[in-house]
Write a protein that holds these residues in place. Structure first.
Motif, PDB file in Angstrom:
ATOM      1  N   MET A  35       0.273  -1.177   0.095  1.00 38.67           N
ATOM      2  CA  MET A  35       0.455  -0.025  -0.376  1.00 38.67           C
ATOM      3  C   MET A  35       0.853   1.765   0.270  1.00 38.67           C
ATOM      4  SD  MET A  35      -3.124  -0.932   0.310  1.00 38.67           S
ATOM      5  CE  MET A  35      -4.349   0.402   0.362  1.00 38.67           C
ATOM      6  N   ALA A  36       1.740   0.831   0.696  1.00 38.77           N
ATOM      7  CA  ALA A  36       2.913   2.921   0.805  1.00 38.77           C
ATOM      8  C   ALA A  36       2.878   2.888  -0.900  1.00 38.77           C
ATOM      9  CB  ALA A  36       4.104   1.529   1.002  1.00 38.77           C
ATOM     10  N   PRO A  37       3.637   2.327  -1.741  1.00 35.88           N
ATOM     11  CA  PRO A  37       2.892   2.832  -3.379  1.00 35.88           C
ATOM     12  C   PRO A  37       2.897   4.155  -3.551  1.00 35.88           C
ATOM     13  CG  PRO A  37       4.306   0.597  -3.417  1.00 35.88           C
ATOM     14  CD  PRO A  37       3.750   0.825  -2.071  1.00 35.88           C
ATOM     15  N   LEU A  38       1.491   3.027  -3.369  1.00 38.36           N
ATOM     16  CA  LEU A  38      -0.247   3.396  -3.974  1.00 38.36           C
ATOM     17  C   LEU A  38      -0.153   5.532  -2.646  1.00 38.36           C
ATOM     18  CD1 LEU A  38      -2.588   1.632  -2.969  1.00 38.36           C
ATOM     19  CD2 LEU A  38      -1.424   1.563  -5.813  1.00 38.36           C
ATOM     20  N   PHE A  39       0.802   5.434  -1.897  1.00 42.13           N
ATOM     21  CA  PHE A  39       0.563   6.957  -1.133  1.00 42.13           C
ATOM     22  C   PHE A  39       1.792   7.760  -0.977  1.00 42.13           C
ATOM     23  CE2 PHE A  39      -2.112   4.078   1.992  1.00 42.13           C
ATOM     24  CZ  PHE A  39      -3.033   4.941   1.066  1.00 42.13           C
ATOM     25  N   LEU A  40       2.674   6.954  -1.582  1.00 43.88           N
ATOM     26  CA  LEU A  40       4.038   7.534  -1.956  1.00 43.88           C
ATOM     27  C   LEU A  40       4.036   8.312  -3.378  1.00 43.88           C
ATOM     28  CD1 LEU A  40       6.519   5.780  -0.143  1.00 43.88           C
ATOM     29  CD2 LEU A  40       5.537   7.482   0.929  1.00 43.88           C
ATOM     30  N   GLY A  41       3.250   8.198  -4.281  1.00 45.20           N
ATOM     31  CA  GLY A  41       3.298   7.974  -5.885  1.00 45.20           C
ATOM     32  C   GLY A  41       4.063   7.535  -6.331  1.00 45.20           C
ATOM     33  N   THR A  42       4.320   6.405  -5.923  1.00 47.81           N
ATOM     34  CA  THR A  42       5.867   5.434  -6.915  1.00 47.81           C
ATOM     35  C   THR A  42       4.418   4.740  -7.299  1.00 47.81           C
ATOM     36  OG1 THR A  42       6.254   4.042  -4.955  1.00 47.81           O
ATOM     37  CG2 THR A  42       7.510   6.637  -5.084  1.00 47.81           C
ATOM     38  N   ASP A  43       5.589   3.819  -8.403  1.00 44.65           N
ATOM     39  CA  ASP A  43       5.257   2.400  -8.904  1.00 44.65           C
ATOM     40  C   ASP A  43       4.799   1.692  -8.287  1.00 44.65           C
ATOM     41  OD1 ASP A  43       5.721   4.262 -11.487  1.00 44.65           O
ATOM     42  OD2 ASP A  43       7.775   2.800 -12.302  1.00 44.65           O
ATOM     43  N   PRO A  44       3.381   1.108  -8.212  1.00 41.21           N
ATOM     44  CA  PRO A  44       2.811  -0.154  -7.320  1.00 41.21           C
ATOM     45  C   PRO A  44       3.648  -1.261  -7.769  1.00 41.21           C
ATOM     46  CG  PRO A  44       1.071   0.529  -9.415  1.00 41.21           C
ATOM     47  CD  PRO A  44       2.631   1.759  -9.012  1.00 41.21           C
ATOM     48  N   PHE A  45       3.282  -2.197  -7.116  1.00 40.49           N
ATOM     49  CA  PHE A  45       4.068  -3.321  -6.596  1.00 40.49           C
ATOM     50  C   PHE A  45       3.480  -4.644  -7.566  1.00 40.49           C
ATOM     51  CE2 PHE A  45       6.278  -2.096  -2.675  1.00 40.49           C
ATOM     52  CZ  PHE A  45       7.255  -2.289  -2.612  1.00 40.49           C
ATOM     53  N   PRO A  46       3.730  -5.448  -8.434  1.00 42.68           N
ATOM     54  CA  PRO A  46       3.290  -6.129  -9.619  1.00 42.68           C
ATOM     55  C   PRO A  46       2.682  -6.863  -8.271  1.00 42.68           C
ATOM     56  CG  PRO A  46       5.444  -7.493  -9.240  1.00 42.68           C
ATOM     57  CD  PRO A  46       5.129  -5.833  -7.992  1.00 42.68           C
ATOM     58  N   SER A  47       1.794  -7.581  -9.727  1.00 44.89           N
ATOM     59  CA  SER A  47       0.545  -7.936  -8.835  1.00 44.89           C
ATOM     60  C   SER A  47       0.578  -9.781  -7.662  1.00 44.89           C
ATOM     61  CB  SER A  47      -0.904  -8.627 -10.116  1.00 44.89           C
ATOM     62  OG  SER A  47       0.054  -9.741 -10.492  1.00 44.89           O
ATOM     63  N   TYR A  48       1.667  -9.961  -7.718  1.00 42.84           N
ATOM     64  CA  TYR A  48       2.933 -11.790  -6.496  1.00 42.84           C
ATOM     65  C   TYR A  48       2.108 -10.768  -5.511  1.00 42.84           C
ATOM     66  CZ  TYR A  48       7.004 -10.696  -7.873  1.00 42.84           C
ATOM     67  OH  TYR A  48       7.883  -9.560  -7.229  1.00 42.84           O
ATOM     68  N   ALA A  49       3.392  -9.398  -4.816  1.00 43.18           N
ATOM     69  CA  ALA A  49       3.058  -8.937  -4.568  1.00 43.18           C
ATOM     70  C   ALA A  49       1.506  -9.137  -3.395  1.00 43.18           C
ATOM     71  CB  ALA A  49       3.977  -7.602  -4.315  1.00 43.18           C
ATOM     72  N   TRP A  50       0.681  -8.139  -4.064  1.00 43.53           N
ATOM     73  CA  TRP A  50      -0.662  -8.114  -3.786  1.00 43.53           C
ATOM     74  C   TRP A  50      -1.656  -9.550  -3.421  1.00 43.53           C
ATOM     75  CZ3 TRP A  50      -3.025  -3.680  -2.617  1.00 43.53           C
ATOM     76  CH2 TRP A  50      -2.347  -2.720  -3.172  1.00 43.53           C
ATOM     77  N   ALA A  51      -1.346 -10.700  -3.522  1.00 41.32           N
ATOM     78  CA  ALA A  51      -1.156 -11.879  -3.850  1.00 41.32           C
ATOM     79  C   ALA A  51      -0.935 -12.749  -1.985  1.00 41.32           C
ATOM     80  CB  ALA A  51      -0.855 -12.851  -4.491  1.00 41.32           C
ATOM     81  N   VAL A  52       0.138 -11.543  -1.848  1.00 42.30           N
ATOM     82  CA  VAL A  52       1.291 -11.702  -0.996  1.00 42.30           C
ATOM     83  C   VAL A  52       0.311 -11.493   0.867  1.00 42.30           C
ATOM     84  CG1 VAL A  52       3.173 -11.787   1.195  1.00 42.30           C
ATOM     85  CG2 VAL A  52       3.806 -12.895  -1.453  1.00 42.30           C
ATOM     86  N   CYS A  53      -0.579 -10.534   0.185  1.00 43.61           N
ATOM     87  CA  CYS A  53      -1.087  -9.621   1.348  1.00 43.61           C
ATOM     88  C   CYS A  53      -2.547 -11.047   1.866  1.00 43.61           C
ATOM     89  CB  CYS A  53      -1.305  -9.036   0.652  1.00 43.61           C
ATOM     90  SG  CYS A  53      -0.676  -7.651   0.076  1.00 43.61           S
ATOM     91  N   MET A  54      -2.528 -11.861   1.080  1.00 39.20           N
ATOM     92  CA  MET A  54      -3.606 -12.599   1.369  1.00 39.20           C
ATOM     93  C   MET A  54      -3.453 -13.770   2.762  1.00 39.20           C
ATOM     94  SD  MET A  54      -6.446 -11.518  -0.554  1.00 39.20           S
ATOM     95  CE  MET A  54      -6.178 -10.102  -1.603  1.00 39.20           C
ATOM     96  N   LEU A  55      -2.432 -13.494   3.005  1.00 40.66           N
ATOM     97  CA  LEU A  55      -1.727 -14.066   4.239  1.00 40.66           C
ATOM     98  C   LEU A  55      -2.192 -13.923   5.391  1.00 40.66           C
ATOM     99  CD1 LEU A  55       2.201 -14.321   3.798  1.00 40.66           C
ATOM    100  CD2 LEU A  55       0.682 -16.376   3.033  1.00 40.66           C
ATOM    101  N   MET A  56      -3.110 -12.946   5.488  1.00 38.64           N
ATOM    102  CA  MET A  56      -3.132 -12.458   6.572  1.00 38.64           C
ATOM    103  C   MET A  56      -4.746 -12.658   6.598  1.00 38.64           C
ATOM    104  SD  MET A  56      -3.346  -7.819   6.331  1.00 38.64           S
ATOM    105  CE  MET A  56      -4.627  -7.533   7.991  1.00 38.64           C
ATOM    106  N   GLY A  57      -5.331 -13.759   5.530  1.00 34.45           N
ATOM    107  CA  GLY A  57      -6.893 -14.127   6.545  1.00 34.45           C
ATOM    108  C   GLY A  57      -6.072 -16.021   6.001  1.00 34.45           C
ATOM    109  N   VAL A  58      -5.210 -16.489   5.784  1.00 32.30           N
ATOM    110  CA  VAL A  58      -4.863 -17.419   5.733  1.00 32.30           C
ATOM    111  C   VAL A  58      -4.511 -17.486   7.131  1.00 32.30           C
ATOM    112  CG1 VAL A  58      -3.300 -19.157   5.203  1.00 32.30           C
ATOM    113  CG2 VAL A  58      -3.869 -17.687   3.486  1.00 32.30           C
ATOM    114  N   GLY A  59      -4.323 -16.366   7.844  1.00 28.37           N
ATOM    115  CA  GLY A  59      -3.278 -16.513   9.115  1.00 28.37           C
ATOM    116  C   GLY A  59      -4.564 -16.582  10.122  1.00 28.37           C
ATOM    117  N   PHE A  60      -5.159 -15.629  10.050  1.00 26.80           N
ATOM    118  CA  PHE A  60      -6.773 -15.734  10.661  1.00 26.80           C
ATOM    119  C   PHE A  60      -7.394 -17.199  10.870  1.00 26.80           C
ATOM    120  CE2 PHE A  60     -11.220 -14.887  11.460  1.00 26.80           C
ATOM    121  CZ  PHE A  60     -11.172 -13.971  12.246  1.00 26.80           C
TER     122      PHE A  60
END
Length: 84
Positions: A35-60
């Motif tokens: 999420m940081a690049p969205l607020f900092l105005g830099t290029d966003p990370f590729p889609s596999y980085a967003w897939a790692v975010c799903m670990l929050m649900g897996v951990g829950f």
């Protein structure tokens, strides 16, 4: 005769709750990092980085499974002590 577990003794489900907490924290850090690049105005990370975010649900889910396993073990112990 009732057997009470020691406070530092591992119970069923404890390992799942710990593992779920660690996986959740990894997912939360990944979410902050993606999420940081969205607020900092830099290029966003590729889609596999967003897939790692799903670990929050897996951990829950892992933690919830550990809590359910612990509750089932306590229920079985209560029934066993009631029958004796």
């Amino acid at each position: 005769m009732t057997v009470t577990p020691h406070p530092d003794e591992a119970r069923p489900g404890d390992a799942l709750v710990r593992a779920g907490g660690i996986v959740f924290i990894v997912g939360a850090v990944a979410t902050l990092a993606t999420m940081a690049p969205l607020f900092l105005g830099t290029d966003p990370f590729p889609s596999y980085a967003w897939a790692v975010c799903m670990l929050m649900g897996v951990g829950f889910a892992l933690s919830a499974a550990g809590v359910l396993r612990s509750a089932a073990a306590q229920r079985r112990a209560a029934k066993a002590s009631q029958a004796a």
